[in-house]
Scaffold this motif. Sequence first.
Motif, PDB file in Angstrom:
ATOM      1  N   VAL A   1      14.413  18.510 -15.139  1.00  0.00           N
ATOM      2  CA  VAL A   1      14.969  17.158 -15.075  1.00  0.00           C
ATOM      3  C   VAL A   1      14.653  16.616 -13.689  1.00  0.00           C
ATOM      4  CG1 VAL A   1      17.082  15.778 -15.093  1.00  0.00           C
ATOM      5  CG2 VAL A   1      16.778  17.641 -16.750  1.00  0.00           C
TER       6      VAL A   1
ATOM      7  N   ALA B   1      23.912   7.330 -18.100  1.00  0.00           N
ATOM      8  CA  ALA B   1      22.684   7.660 -17.381  1.00  0.00           C
ATOM      9  C   ALA B   1      21.585   8.102 -18.335  1.00  0.00           C
ATOM     10  CB  ALA B   1      22.960   8.762 -16.364  1.00  0.00           C
ATOM     11  N   VAL B   2      20.369   7.687 -18.035  1.00  0.00           N
ATOM     12  CA  VAL B   2      19.184   8.148 -18.738  1.00  0.00           C
ATOM     13  C   VAL B   2      18.674   9.386 -18.000  1.00  0.00           C
ATOM     14  CG1 VAL B   2      17.530   6.753 -17.428  1.00  0.00           C
ATOM     15  CG2 VAL B   2      17.001   7.378 -19.766  1.00  0.00           C
ATOM     16  N   THR B   3      18.022  10.284 -18.708  1.00  0.00           N
ATOM     17  CA  THR B   3      17.458  11.495 -18.115  1.00  0.00           C
ATOM     18  C   THR B   3      15.950  11.472 -18.271  1.00  0.00           C
ATOM     19  OG1 THR B   3      19.440  12.751 -18.696  1.00  0.00           O
ATOM     20  CG2 THR B   3      17.472  14.015 -18.199  1.00  0.00           C
TER      21      THR B   3
ATOM     22  N   ALA C   1      24.535   5.383 -23.725  1.00  0.00           N
ATOM     23  CA  ALA C   1      23.815   4.533 -22.777  1.00  0.00           C
ATOM     24  C   ALA C   1      24.158   3.061 -22.937  1.00  0.00           C
ATOM     25  CB  ALA C   1      22.316   4.735 -22.914  1.00  0.00           C
TER      26      ALA C   1
ATOM     27  N   SER D   1      12.705  13.939 -17.919  1.00  0.00           N
ATOM     28  CA  SER D   1      12.361  15.355 -17.783  1.00  0.00           C
ATOM     29  C   SER D   1      10.891  15.566 -18.092  1.00  0.00           C
ATOM     30  CB  SER D   1      13.236  16.216 -18.699  1.00  0.00           C
ATOM     31  OG  SER D   1      13.098  15.815 -20.042  1.00  0.00           O
TER      32      SER D   1
ATOM     33  N   ARG E   1      18.123  11.409 -13.118  1.00  0.00           N
ATOM     34  CA  ARG E   1      19.224  10.889 -13.940  1.00  0.00           C
ATOM     35  C   ARG E   1      19.602   9.574 -13.292  1.00  0.00           C
ATOM     36  NH1 ARG E   1      20.826  16.352 -14.377  1.00  0.00           N
ATOM     37  NH2 ARG E   1      20.811  16.991 -16.543  1.00  0.00           N
ATOM     38  N   GLU E   2      19.622   8.522 -14.088  1.00  0.00           N
ATOM     39  CA  GLU E   2      19.842   7.207 -13.501  1.00  0.00           C
ATOM     40  C   GLU E   2      20.605   6.294 -14.457  1.00  0.00           C
ATOM     41  OE1 GLU E   2      17.192   3.750 -11.320  1.00  0.00           O
ATOM     42  OE2 GLU E   2      16.165   5.137 -12.648  1.00  0.00           O
ATOM     43  N   ARG E   3      21.513   5.533 -13.907  1.00  0.00           N
ATOM     44  CA  ARG E   3      22.208   4.499 -14.673  1.00  0.00           C
ATOM     45  C   ARG E   3      21.413   3.201 -14.542  1.00  0.00           C
ATOM     46  NH1 ARG E   3      26.790   6.465 -16.395  1.00  0.00           N
ATOM     47  NH2 ARG E   3      27.922   8.033 -15.217  1.00  0.00           N
TER      48      ARG E   3
ATOM     49  N   PHE F   1      11.841  10.304 -21.362  1.00  0.00           N
ATOM     50  CA  PHE F   1      13.191   9.915 -20.999  1.00  0.00           C
ATOM     51  C   PHE F   1      14.071  10.011 -22.220  1.00  0.00           C
ATOM     52  CE2 PHE F   1      11.472   5.865 -22.338  1.00  0.00           C
ATOM     53  CZ  PHE F   1      12.528   5.225 -22.946  1.00  0.00           C
ATOM     54  N   THR F   2      15.305  10.379 -21.977  1.00  0.00           N
ATOM     55  CA  THR F   2      16.289  10.522 -23.036  1.00  0.00           C
ATOM     56  C   THR F   2      17.407   9.539 -22.754  1.00  0.00           C
ATOM     57  OG1 THR F   2      15.745  12.859 -23.179  1.00  0.00           O
ATOM     58  CG2 THR F   2      17.797  12.148 -24.231  1.00  0.00           C
TER      59      THR F   2
END
Length: 176
Positions: A34, A166-168, A161, A170, A37-39, A155-156
């Motif tokens: 990962v 937050a989106v991840t 969301a 990886s 991680r972001e909002r 991205f997940t």
Amino acid sequence: IHMACHEIGAFDICETASSGFGMVARRDLFQGTVVLRERPIAILRATNLQAAADEVWPRLPEFKKQQWYLERFSHDDLQAPPEVIERFAESEFEKCSAEAQRRWLALSDAFVSSEGSSVGGIARTNAITEVANGDCYLFEHLSRANHSCQPNMRFTLPAFAHDGGAVTLSMLNDVR
């Protein structure tokens, strides 16, 4: 080429003279890692797009409406005329805090006109659309990742969301 970089975990956000900002790996990254991680800065709700369309559509010249009908399936773009997207983005921008507005305006605009950048152009350039509901998300860092038909990251977007979760991001493959 001189690059001004800002460290963000496993990568840098770097600016070049010719390509704007982008993400550059600072170290080897392995499958499954990962890296972010972001909002979102902002969520542009698809349900609000209709209000902008209702406001702008009647004022559009007929040739613009016809042009949009002819071109709408040939672009990987938000599915509305640019004038509607601009009004939609302006209304969503106005809802943001001053800090979120600053971060929004710091993103690239691939649709710059002679009048300069616009919040709609920035949204069209950087928004990531959730296919299930059409909501669009703007991210300060994730929006700087280049699109690729052969991606090395994914991205997940979690189910929560739509509430600002937050989106991840990886790694799909090793990057050395």
